[in-house]
Write an enzyme that holds these catalytic residues in place. Sequence first.
Site, PDB file in Angstrom:
ATOM      1  N   GLU A   1     -14.830  -8.547   9.051  1.00 59.48           N
ATOM      2  CA  GLU A   1     -14.843  -7.100   9.335  1.00 59.48           C
ATOM      3  C   GLU A   1     -15.945  -6.444   8.525  1.00 59.48           C
ATOM      4  O   GLU A   1     -16.542  -7.082   7.644  1.00 59.48           O
ATOM      5  CB  GLU A   1     -13.475  -6.475   9.024  1.00 59.48           C
ATOM      6  CG  GLU A   1     -12.404  -6.877  10.035  1.00 59.48           C
ATOM      7  CD  GLU A   1     -11.033  -6.322   9.738  1.00 59.48           C
ATOM      8  OE1 GLU A   1     -10.933  -5.321   9.016  1.00 59.48           O
ATOM      9  OE2 GLU A   1     -10.054  -6.899  10.233  1.00 59.48           O
TER      10      GLU A   1
ATOM     11  N   ARG B   1     -12.276   2.451   1.179  1.00 57.48           N
ATOM     12  CA  ARG B   1     -11.545   1.167   1.217  1.00 57.48           C
ATOM     13  C   ARG B   1     -12.291   0.126   2.051  1.00 57.48           C
ATOM     14  O   ARG B   1     -12.736   0.412   3.165  1.00 57.48           O
ATOM     15  CB  ARG B   1     -10.161   1.391   1.833  1.00 57.48           C
ATOM     16  CG  ARG B   1      -9.368   0.130   2.020  1.00 57.48           C
ATOM     17  CD  ARG B   1      -8.043   0.451   2.634  1.00 57.48           C
ATOM     18  NE  ARG B   1      -8.190   0.921   3.984  1.00 57.48           N
ATOM     19  CZ  ARG B   1      -7.912   0.207   5.070  1.00 57.48           C
ATOM     20  NH1 ARG B   1      -7.479  -1.036   4.957  1.00 57.48           N
ATOM     21  NH2 ARG B   1      -8.054   0.715   6.271  1.00 57.48           N
TER      22      ARG B   1
ATOM     23  N   HIS C   1      -7.831   7.542   9.526  1.00 60.04           N
ATOM     24  CA  HIS C   1      -7.211   6.213   9.531  1.00 60.04           C
ATOM     25  C   HIS C   1      -6.468   5.883   8.239  1.00 60.04           C
ATOM     26  O   HIS C   1      -5.398   5.289   8.278  1.00 60.04           O
ATOM     27  CB  HIS C   1      -8.328   5.195   9.773  1.00 60.04           C
ATOM     28  CG  HIS C   1      -7.875   3.779   9.882  1.00 60.04           C
ATOM     29  ND1 HIS C   1      -7.042   3.338  10.888  1.00 60.04           N
ATOM     30  CD2 HIS C   1      -8.149   2.686   9.125  1.00 60.04           C
ATOM     31  CE1 HIS C   1      -6.833   2.036  10.752  1.00 60.04           C
ATOM     32  NE2 HIS C   1      -7.477   1.627   9.674  1.00 60.04           N
TER      33      HIS C   1
HETATM   34  P1  FAD Z   1       3.882   2.117   5.983  1.00 59.18           P
HETATM   35  O1  FAD Z   1       3.746   0.804   6.600  1.00 59.18           O
HETATM   36  O2  FAD Z   1       3.299   3.254   6.701  1.00 59.18           O
HETATM   37  O3  FAD Z   1       5.443   2.398   5.777  1.00 59.18           O
HETATM   38  C1  FAD Z   1       5.890   3.667   5.382  1.00 59.18           C
HETATM   39  C2  FAD Z   1       7.411   3.672   5.383  1.00 59.18           C
HETATM   40  O4  FAD Z   1       7.844   4.831   4.687  1.00 59.18           O
HETATM   41  C3  FAD Z   1       8.041   3.738   6.750  1.00 59.18           C
HETATM   42  O5  FAD Z   1       9.160   2.888   6.772  1.00 59.18           O
HETATM   43  C4  FAD Z   1       8.510   5.182   6.870  1.00 59.18           C
HETATM   44  O6  FAD Z   1       9.642   5.381   7.686  1.00 59.18           O
HETATM   45  C5  FAD Z   1       8.852   5.476   5.424  1.00 59.18           C
HETATM   46  N1  FAD Z   1       8.822   6.888   5.080  1.00 59.18           N
HETATM   47  C6  FAD Z   1       7.750   7.726   5.056  1.00 59.18           C
HETATM   48  N2  FAD Z   1       8.140   8.964   4.684  1.00 59.18           N
HETATM   49  C7  FAD Z   1       9.459   8.907   4.491  1.00 59.18           C
HETATM   50  C8  FAD Z   1      10.438   9.861   4.131  1.00 59.18           C
HETATM   51  N3  FAD Z   1      10.144  11.149   3.912  1.00 59.18           N
HETATM   52  N4  FAD Z   1      11.724   9.466   4.032  1.00 59.18           N
HETATM   53  C9  FAD Z   1      12.079   8.180   4.271  1.00 59.18           C
HETATM   54  N5  FAD Z   1      11.198   7.223   4.618  1.00 59.18           N
HETATM   55  C10 FAD Z   1       9.902   7.588   4.728  1.00 59.18           C
HETATM   56  N6  FAD Z   1      -4.710  -2.440   6.815  1.00 59.18           N
HETATM   57  C11 FAD Z   1      -5.137  -3.698   6.601  1.00 59.18           C
HETATM   58  O7  FAD Z   1      -5.175  -4.172   5.459  1.00 59.18           O
HETATM   59  N7  FAD Z   1      -5.499  -4.483   7.664  1.00 59.18           N
HETATM   60  C12 FAD Z   1      -5.473  -4.030   8.941  1.00 59.18           C
HETATM   61  O8  FAD Z   1      -5.770  -4.771   9.868  1.00 59.18           O
HETATM   62  C13 FAD Z   1      -5.061  -2.708   9.178  1.00 59.18           C
HETATM   63  N8  FAD Z   1      -5.054  -2.202  10.440  1.00 59.18           N
HETATM   64  C14 FAD Z   1      -4.547  -0.946  10.638  1.00 59.18           C
HETATM   65  C15 FAD Z   1      -4.456  -0.464  11.943  1.00 59.18           C
HETATM   66  C16 FAD Z   1      -3.883   0.768  12.179  1.00 59.18           C
HETATM   67  C17 FAD Z   1      -3.795   1.289  13.584  1.00 59.18           C
HETATM   68  C18 FAD Z   1      -3.395   1.542  11.102  1.00 59.18           C
HETATM   69  C19 FAD Z   1      -2.749   2.865  11.339  1.00 59.18           C
HETATM   70  C20 FAD Z   1      -3.511   1.074   9.803  1.00 59.18           C
HETATM   71  C21 FAD Z   1      -4.097  -0.167   9.562  1.00 59.18           C
HETATM   72  N9  FAD Z   1      -4.219  -0.666   8.268  1.00 59.18           N
HETATM   73  C22 FAD Z   1      -4.660  -1.939   8.064  1.00 59.18           C
HETATM   74  C23 FAD Z   1      -3.673   0.071   7.137  1.00 59.18           C
HETATM   75  C24 FAD Z   1      -2.293  -0.509   6.789  1.00 59.18           C
HETATM   76  O9  FAD Z   1      -1.612  -0.813   7.973  1.00 59.18           O
HETATM   77  C25 FAD Z   1      -1.476   0.451   5.965  1.00 59.18           C
HETATM   78  O10 FAD Z   1      -2.229   0.959   4.905  1.00 59.18           O
HETATM   79  C26 FAD Z   1      -0.253  -0.239   5.402  1.00 59.18           C
HETATM   80  O11 FAD Z   1       0.450  -0.895   6.416  1.00 59.18           O
HETATM   81  C27 FAD Z   1       0.633   0.767   4.709  1.00 59.18           C
HETATM   82  O12 FAD Z   1       1.826   0.129   4.337  1.00 59.18           O
HETATM   83  P2  FAD Z   1       2.907   0.941   3.521  1.00 59.18           P
HETATM   84  O13 FAD Z   1       4.032   0.014   3.316  1.00 59.18           O
HETATM   85  O14 FAD Z   1       2.277   1.567   2.364  1.00 59.18           O
HETATM   86  O15 FAD Z   1       3.327   2.142   4.501  1.00 59.18           O
HETATM   87  C1  SIN Z   2      -8.954  -2.773  11.915  1.00 61.07           C
HETATM   88  O1  SIN Z   2      -8.383  -3.701  12.468  1.00 61.07           O
HETATM   89  O2  SIN Z   2     -10.080  -2.377  12.228  1.00 61.07           O
HETATM   90  C2  SIN Z   2      -8.257  -2.054  10.822  1.00 61.07           C
HETATM   91  C3  SIN Z   2      -8.438  -2.778   9.568  1.00 61.07           C
HETATM   92  C4  SIN Z   2      -8.114  -1.904   8.400  1.00 61.07           C
HETATM   93  O3  SIN Z   2      -7.878  -0.719   8.538  1.00 61.07           O
HETATM   94  O4  SIN Z   2      -8.123  -2.441   7.291  1.00 61.07           O
END
Ligand code: FAD
Ligand code: SIN
Length: 532
Positions: free
Chosen positions: A115, A387, A352
């Site tokens: 990437e 990032r 994003h």
């Molecule tokens: P999340 O996975 O967002 O989980 C948040 C949790 O908190 C959820 O369960 C939600 O219900 C809960 N929550 C939130 N607010 C509250 C509240 N007030 N009360 C109770 N519960 C709450 N990163 C990579 O490294 N590689 C990738 O390929 C990649 N692709 C991506 C593609 C997309 C489309 C997106 C949107 C993001 C991508 N990212 C990628 C970024 C990555 O997915 C996220 O940064 C990561 O998954 C965040 O994980 P997290 O556990 O911090 O939060």
């Molecule tokens: C992507 O698949 O382009 C998202 C990867 C990322 O947000 O880290």
Amino acid sequence: MKETDILVVGAGIAGLTFALKTAHRRPDLNITVLTKTNREESNTRYAQGGVAAVWNFETDSYKKHIADTLDAGDGLCDEDIVEIVVKEGPERVKEIIEWGTRFDKHGAEYDLGREGGHSENRILHYKDFTGWEILRAMLEKANTMPNIHIHDHYFAIDLISQHHLGHVLTRLNTNIECYGAYVLDLATNQIETVLAKMTVVATGGAGQVYRSTTNPVIATGDGIAMAYRMKARLENMEFVQFHPTSLFNPAGENPAFLVSEAVRGFGAILKSKEGEEFMHNYDERKSLAPRDIVARAIDNEMKKRGDEFMCLDCQHLDKEKFMAHFPTIYDKCKSLGIDAFKDFIPVVPAAHYVCGGIKTDEIGATSVKNMYACGECTSSGLHGANRLASNSLLEAMVFAHRIYEDVVEKIDEQTIKKGIPDWNAESTSDPKEMVLITQSIKELKEIMSNYVGIVRSNVRLKRAADRLYLLFRETEQLYMNTTLSPQLIELRNLITIGYLITTSAQMRRESRGLHYTTDFPDKLDWVETLLR
Ligand code: FAD
Ligand code: SIN
């Protein structure tokens, strides 16, 4: 009132990694995990590209992954943190493979993708729905652990601290403690007090503060806003990452569908709709330059040419391999009448990832006692001003692990706080007009997208700050008088997020990483920054 040993707010990769490890090591502890809608919905679920980790030591090295992360972060990464994440990352990935996560292979070897900003192929992935696969494996494992209790539709409203005991707290206080959270149970519409010895905030991102975002509708920055209200330390909120290539859909779509950067890693080329390449004018890495550079380049080309989108050309790629690697992207394009092998894929940047957030240290502790944070809601020091792609899933797992190690060591010294009052909902009544909330959300998104987007200026930021203040005043009034609903809580949190991004951007009087302002187009060294 509920009591639990550990409260985890969030069931994405960060919250679940922590819960699974802690539950396994300490079956005697009761671990309560909250989600605001259901456990399948989170940013994690939508992760496409994969997890960056040094895997093939013949071609890759920690040194190279560290250098790529620092380069993308544009001078603001914490080098010690980068080293921790890069070096511990592969171990964490091996663990989730043991938990049942599948990653694509070529024969016996993992198929490592590339990437933007990466100098080597080091992205482990499962087709183009890696996040879904990781979440599946983690939720299946969580189902087997009797001491993990996941509560869906339990919406955290506020983190509890001495403030709720009548103490006045300011940002100068160094003794703020977390006792748990007030939570709206959406099944009963009752607000519960959940008290815990230790709390882990893992609430994910805040992309919904912008009109167009790849983040699902739950990504409203609740954890960051709650932490801000409790006077926890935050940082780097001006660094909002816009993904260069969300799928342009004239009908509008929330969330915007992502066309993974891995597609460019696979060989797709950015072009104008006339077929002209342009990335060589911006960076020698062309379509695979780091995201801030590519997103700004696309934004600039769109403005220069007066076009609504730029394009990805995939026509020269191996069709069979493409379809195997990117089935969701191929199908989504098809559903909009775009054949990736005959047509260009129209793309636009979309909000994003929030690089800033709750400031954490090397073990994931926040400035608040008994409160940890991990995942996208944090500013751990890994990402700096921008990032590196696919570093966030890795970061979430590394810090969830570090928090787990600290929590199992310290939890036996902790007790549940007594005397916490119930939530006071007196003198509130049901909202008379939902439009007061929905219209404000629309206005907020417009303000942030038009004034605090990829390119900023003093005038735009000032306008945004003034308008946000109006929205803030109106919403606080509503909040005082109205029965709480998820929409109202989210509006209030999103206004806080907008305010934090805008004021942080106003304070950064230079352009660096994801923050670009026409009034200060140059990057300053730290001496100049201090003098300004
Ligand atoms: P999340 O996975 O967002 O989980 C948040 C949790 O908190 C959820 O369960 C939600 O219900 C809960 N929550 C939130 N607010 C509250 C509240 N007030 N009360 C109770 N519960 C709450 N990163 C990579 O490294 N590689 C990738 O390929 C990649 N692709 C991506 C593609 C997309 C489309 C997106 C949107 C993001 C991508 N990212 C990628 C970024 C990555 O997915 C996220 O940064 C990561 O998954 C965040 O994980 P997290 O556990 O911090 O939060
Ligand atoms: C992507 O698949 O382009 C998202 C990867 C990322 O947000 O880290």
